[in-house]
Write an enzyme that holds these catalytic residues in place. Structure first.
Site, PDB file in Angstrom:
ATOM      1  N   HIS A  30     -22.878  53.129 -12.771  1.00  0.00           N
ATOM      2  CA  HIS A  30     -24.123  52.403 -13.069  1.00  0.00           C
ATOM      3  C   HIS A  30     -25.106  53.304 -13.825  1.00  0.00           C
ATOM      4  CE1 HIS A  30     -22.840  50.277  -9.207  1.00  0.00           C
ATOM      5  NE2 HIS A  30     -22.889  49.285 -10.084  1.00  0.00           N
ATOM      6  N   LYS A  38     -15.398  48.899 -17.218  1.00  0.00           N
ATOM      7  CA  LYS A  38     -14.637  48.909 -15.963  1.00  0.00           C
ATOM      8  C   LYS A  38     -14.258  47.474 -15.578  1.00  0.00           C
ATOM      9  CE  LYS A  38     -14.102  49.626 -11.310  1.00  0.00           C
ATOM     10  NZ  LYS A  38     -14.373  48.319 -10.800  1.00  0.00           N
ATOM     11  N   ASP A  39     -15.226  46.555 -15.758  1.00  0.00           N
ATOM     12  CA  ASP A  39     -14.957  45.137 -15.513  1.00  0.00           C
ATOM     13  C   ASP A  39     -14.697  44.496 -16.871  1.00  0.00           C
ATOM     14  OD1 ASP A  39     -15.614  44.828 -12.523  1.00  0.00           O
ATOM     15  OD2 ASP A  39     -17.266  46.006 -13.321  1.00  0.00           O
ATOM     16  N   GLY A  91     -20.382  47.412 -17.982  1.00  0.00           N
ATOM     17  CA  GLY A  91     -19.320  48.409 -17.939  1.00  0.00           C
ATOM     18  C   GLY A  91     -17.989  47.820 -18.375  1.00  0.00           C
ATOM     19  N   GLN A 141     -14.939  40.732 -17.379  1.00  0.00           N
ATOM     20  CA  GLN A 141     -16.348  40.316 -17.290  1.00  0.00           C
ATOM     21  C   GLN A 141     -17.060  40.592 -18.615  1.00  0.00           C
ATOM     22  OE1 GLN A 141     -19.009  41.074 -13.775  1.00  0.00           O
ATOM     23  NE2 GLN A 141     -19.688  42.769 -15.040  1.00  0.00           N
ATOM     24  N   SER A 151     -16.507  52.798  -8.120  1.00  0.00           N
ATOM     25  CA  SER A 151     -16.747  51.401  -7.765  1.00  0.00           C
ATOM     26  C   SER A 151     -17.467  51.376  -6.427  1.00  0.00           C
ATOM     27  CB  SER A 151     -15.414  50.654  -7.637  1.00  0.00           C
ATOM     28  OG  SER A 151     -15.607  49.446  -6.919  1.00  0.00           O
ATOM     29  N   SER A 152     -18.376  50.420  -6.274  1.00  0.00           N
ATOM     30  CA  SER A 152     -19.078  50.314  -4.987  1.00  0.00           C
ATOM     31  C   SER A 152     -18.063  50.048  -3.877  1.00  0.00           C
ATOM     32  CB  SER A 152     -20.109  49.182  -5.037  1.00  0.00           C
ATOM     33  OG  SER A 152     -20.959  49.362  -6.148  1.00  0.00           O
ATOM     34  N   ARG A 153     -16.942  49.429  -4.220  1.00  0.00           N
ATOM     35  CA  ARG A 153     -15.943  49.082  -3.198  1.00  0.00           C
ATOM     36  C   ARG A 153     -15.079  50.280  -2.789  1.00  0.00           C
ATOM     37  NH1 ARG A 153     -16.014  43.804  -6.080  1.00  0.00           N
ATOM     38  NH2 ARG A 153     -16.739  42.284  -4.550  1.00  0.00           N
ATOM     39  N   VAL A 187     -16.590  55.105 -16.031  1.00  0.00           N
ATOM     40  CA  VAL A 187     -16.870  56.450 -15.498  1.00  0.00           C
ATOM     41  C   VAL A 187     -15.963  56.665 -14.284  1.00  0.00           C
ATOM     42  CG1 VAL A 187     -18.635  57.951 -14.515  1.00  0.00           C
ATOM     43  CG2 VAL A 187     -19.245  56.312 -16.306  1.00  0.00           C
TER      44      VAL A 187
HETATM   45  P1  AMP Z   1     -21.528  45.927 -10.106  1.00  0.00           P
HETATM   46  O1  AMP Z   1     -22.743  46.479  -9.432  1.00  0.00           O
HETATM   47  O2  AMP Z   1     -20.245  46.409  -9.513  1.00  0.00           O
HETATM   48  O3  AMP Z   1     -21.594  44.445 -10.304  1.00  0.00           O
HETATM   49  O4  AMP Z   1     -21.537  46.549 -11.558  1.00  0.00           O
HETATM   50  C1  AMP Z   1     -22.654  46.477 -12.385  1.00  0.00           C
HETATM   51  C2  AMP Z   1     -22.287  46.971 -13.743  1.00  0.00           C
HETATM   52  O5  AMP Z   1     -21.807  48.315 -13.653  1.00  0.00           O
HETATM   53  C3  AMP Z   1     -21.145  46.156 -14.378  1.00  0.00           C
HETATM   54  O6  AMP Z   1     -21.423  45.968 -15.765  1.00  0.00           O
HETATM   55  C4  AMP Z   1     -19.950  47.039 -14.164  1.00  0.00           C
HETATM   56  O7  AMP Z   1     -18.930  46.852 -15.116  1.00  0.00           O
HETATM   57  C5  AMP Z   1     -20.569  48.413 -14.313  1.00  0.00           C
HETATM   58  N1  AMP Z   1     -19.727  49.435 -13.666  1.00  0.00           N
HETATM   59  C6  AMP Z   1     -19.258  49.435 -12.407  1.00  0.00           C
HETATM   60  N2  AMP Z   1     -18.470  50.512 -12.199  1.00  0.00           N
HETATM   61  C7  AMP Z   1     -18.440  51.202 -13.366  1.00  0.00           C
HETATM   62  C8  AMP Z   1     -17.798  52.408 -13.794  1.00  0.00           C
HETATM   63  N3  AMP Z   1     -17.025  53.128 -12.984  1.00  0.00           N
HETATM   64  N4  AMP Z   1     -17.991  52.809 -15.067  1.00  0.00           N
HETATM   65  C9  AMP Z   1     -18.766  52.097 -15.922  1.00  0.00           C
HETATM   66  N5  AMP Z   1     -19.400  50.962 -15.568  1.00  0.00           N
HETATM   67  C10 AMP Z   1     -19.246  50.516 -14.301  1.00  0.00           C
END
Ligand code: AMP
Length: 301
Positions: free
Chosen positions: A37, A153-154, A151, A157, A189-191, A180
């Site tokens: 993030h 990453k998704d 990101g 999305q 990842s938050s998970r 990242v």
């Molecule tokens: P989330 O809070 O998981 O919904 O993610 C919010 C944003 O952060 C989304 O655009 C994700 O794709 C991005 N994001 C989550 N993890 C990563 C990561 N490891 N690297 C880059 N972007 C990320």
């Protein structure tokens, strides 16, 4: 640091900033902020003057039985973390009632990006992308950004939101930021916080699988079956990983490709469960024009 909780305040602030000639950038998140993030926030400052980070655990993007209730909510830590990056940031942290007047299931208007939401994760997470696109549409209308950062990453999305913005003629530039990773390659990842130590160690196979796919494609492999097989054999090294999907798809249509076309961009993507925790990883790769052209790494999405 400005923290805003209502749509009216967010819109009013955006109107004032716009009239002052400021360029606004939005970073939508569900909080529990990590280094991924933070990279998005830093990128946001490259594209505008005023950056807003939204923090909202969006109920409508969790499919039935998913982890909405136990999703980590760490607003205080998130605020501290963002304050360290730039005290001039705005945080938009609305309640569910603010984003979905009444109850989420009373919402009657939905934004759906057809087809693109039916493949990869969309095939396994009913209603997920409809929830994502609807909440992002609401966030765009609340925060009125000129640009928004997501990101890669998704990856699905990102493709879906970019298409939504284009199809609805939204005057918002959609920016993607590379994934990242932890030092061993696991995507932040938050998970990841849900993983046991043992599962955490095994989870490195996801990045190994997508890196392997990237290498194969860059070296000229054009049969997606061979690429999928190589990813699967890497994933099988995690004894407790349960593979949900392994696919090579066209980077724009997200439809499976059997034979890779030179010059096109593809997405190699995996989803794997460790216990109840579902992890994803992926990479965009440009298929080289010829086997001697190995510059295809990191095809632009
Ligand atoms: P989330 O809070 O998981 O919904 O993610 C919010 C944003 O952060 C989304 O655009 C994700 O794709 C991005 N994001 C989550 N993890 C990563 C990561 N490891 N690297 C880059 N972007 C990320």
């Amino acid at each position: 640091m400005t923290i805003i909780h209502t749509i009216a305040e967010a819109q009013d602030r955006a109107d004032r900033q716009r009239s002052a000639g400021r360029r606004l950038v939005l970073v939508p998140t569900m909080g529990a902020l990590h280094r991924g993030h933070i990279a998005l926030v830093r990128e946001a400052f490259e594209h505008g003057d005023d950056v807003t980070v939204s923090i909202f655990v969006n109920p409508t993007q969790f499919a039935p039985g998913e982890d909405f209730e136990r999703y980590p909510r760490t607003l205080e830590e998130d605020v501290d973390r963002l304050e360290e990056i730039d005290p001039g940031l705005t945080i938009f942290a609305p309640s569910a009632g603010e984003m979905y007047p009444g109850e989420p299931d009373e919402n009657l208007t939905w934004v759906e990006v057809e087809q693109l939401d039916q493949t990869l994760c969309g095939r396994h997470r009913e209603g997920h992308f409809r929830g994502v696109t609807t909440v992002v549409a609401k966030l765009f209308n609340a925060c009125k950004p000129h640009a928004a950062v997501f990101g890669l990453k998704d990856a699905q999305q990102f493709v879906v939101i970019r298409r939504m913005a284009a199809d609805l003629l939204w005057d918002v530039k959609v920016i993607g930021v590379p994934t990242v990773r932890e030092p061993d390659g696991l995507a932040h990842s938050s998970r990841n916080a849900y993983l046991t130590e043992d599962h955490r160690r095994q989870a490195v196979v996801l990045s190994e699988a997508v890196n392997g796919a990237e290498r194969l494609i860059s070296r000229g492999e054009q049969h997606s079956e061979a690429i999928v097989e190589s990813m699967l054999s890497r994933l099988r090294r995690a004894p407790e990983g349960r593979v949900q999907y392994v696919e090579v798809v066209d980077a724009d249509s997200l439809q499976p490709v059997s034979r890779l076309h030179p010059g096109r961009c593809v997405l190699a993507a995996v989803a794997v469960f460790f216990g109840e925790t579902r992890l994803i990883d992926s990479t965009f790769v440009r298929v080289p024009e010829s086997t001697s052209d190995s510059s295809g790494k990191n095809g632009s999405p």
